[in-house]
Design an enzyme around this catalytic site. Structure first.
Site, PDB file in Angstrom:
ATOM      1  CG  HIS A  14      -0.357   0.409   2.494  1.00 42.05           C
ATOM      2  ND1 HIS A  14      -1.038   1.080   3.481  1.00 42.05           N
ATOM      3  CD2 HIS A  14       0.897   0.236   2.980  1.00 42.05           C
ATOM      4  CE1 HIS A  14      -0.242   1.302   4.506  1.00 42.05           C
ATOM      5  NE2 HIS A  14       0.931   0.797   4.243  1.00 42.05           N
ATOM      6  CB  CYS A  33       3.937   5.379   5.104  1.00 47.25           C
ATOM      7  SG  CYS A  33       4.559   4.472   6.518  1.00 47.25           S
ATOM      8  CG  HIS A  39       5.352   0.725   2.428  1.00 49.75           C
ATOM      9  ND1 HIS A  39       4.765   1.941   2.182  1.00 49.75           N
ATOM     10  CD2 HIS A  39       4.791   0.255   3.573  1.00 49.75           C
ATOM     11  CE1 HIS A  39       3.890   2.208   3.146  1.00 49.75           C
ATOM     12  NE2 HIS A  39       3.871   1.209   3.991  1.00 49.75           N
ATOM     13  CG  HIS A  41       2.699  -3.102   6.182  1.00 54.10           C
ATOM     14  ND1 HIS A  41       3.570  -2.679   7.152  1.00 54.10           N
ATOM     15  CD2 HIS A  41       2.261  -1.984   5.557  1.00 54.10           C
ATOM     16  CE1 HIS A  41       3.648  -1.360   7.126  1.00 54.10           C
ATOM     17  NE2 HIS A  41       2.874  -0.901   6.154  1.00 54.10           N
ATOM     18  CG  ASP A  79      -2.112 -13.361   0.691  1.00 58.65           C
ATOM     19  OD1 ASP A  79      -1.387 -12.806   1.537  1.00 58.65           O
ATOM     20  OD2 ASP A  79      -1.760 -14.373   0.047  1.00 58.65           O
ATOM     21  CG  HIS A  80       0.940 -12.492  -2.174  1.00 65.93           C
ATOM     22  ND1 HIS A  80       0.658 -13.112  -0.983  1.00 65.93           N
ATOM     23  CD2 HIS A  80       2.256 -12.676  -2.385  1.00 65.93           C
ATOM     24  CE1 HIS A  80       1.755 -13.656  -0.508  1.00 65.93           C
ATOM     25  NE2 HIS A  80       2.747 -13.398  -1.329  1.00 65.93           N
ATOM     26  CD  GLU A 123       0.361  -0.127   8.774  1.00 65.49           C
ATOM     27  OE1 GLU A 123      -0.424   0.261   7.893  1.00 65.49           O
ATOM     28  OE2 GLU A 123       0.942   0.649   9.557  1.00 65.49           O
TER      29      GLU A 123
HETATM   30 NI    NI Z   1       2.589   0.949   5.514  1.00 65.45          NI
END
Ligand code: NI
Length: 138
Positions: A14, A33, A39, A41, A79-80, A123
């Site tokens: 995100h 961010c 990036h 998580h 997911d992914h 997160e």
């Molecule tokens: Ni983040």
């Protein structure tokens, strides 16, 4: 009364960026961010149901049913994926943990009804948000 929790782990990308701010303001507010290409998580989501155990089954809810529901409604969607581009119910929102967990609540509110008590989204190991539904307190 029992609190029954099922954990779901997923990986997603995100970028924190608000259209309410200039590029410079976004960089200042969100720091790394706001990285232009995003990036990732390794998120951990705890979904907690609160209820009495059924006198016959001994369960608040069949955990297998809950696992299937979470897989269909959340895991298979996020997911992914890139949360900002791939997830329809996150479109137009800044993908902070606060907004993501609230949007996820919205996806589970109908199938789980009043059993849904709390959602905790990690997160990172250090940062997590607890959510109890719109306008509700712990
Ligand atoms: Ni983040």
């Amino acid at each position: 009364m029992h609190d029954l929790t099922r954990r779901l782990e997923f990986s997603a990308a995100h970028r924190l960026h608000s259209s309410a701010f200039t590029a410079e303001e976004n960089r200042t507010l969100y720091g790394v961010c706001n990285n232009p290409h995003g990036h990732g998580h390794n998120y951990v989501l705890d979904v907690t149901l609160r209820g009495e155990a059924d006198p016959v089954t001994g369960m608040v809810m069949d955990l297998n049913r809950l696992a299937v529901l979470l897989d269909e409604v959340l895991f298979s969607v996020v997911d992914h994926k890139h949360l900002d581009h791939d997830v329809p119910w996150l479109k137009g929102q800044v993908s902070t943990a606060e907004n993501v967990v609230a949007a996820m609540w919205g996806q589970l509110a109908e199938p789980l009804g009043p059993l849904l008590y709390r959602m905790r989204l990690y997160e990172s190991a250090a940062n997590f948000v607890d959510y109890y539904g719109p306008g509700r307190e712990a």
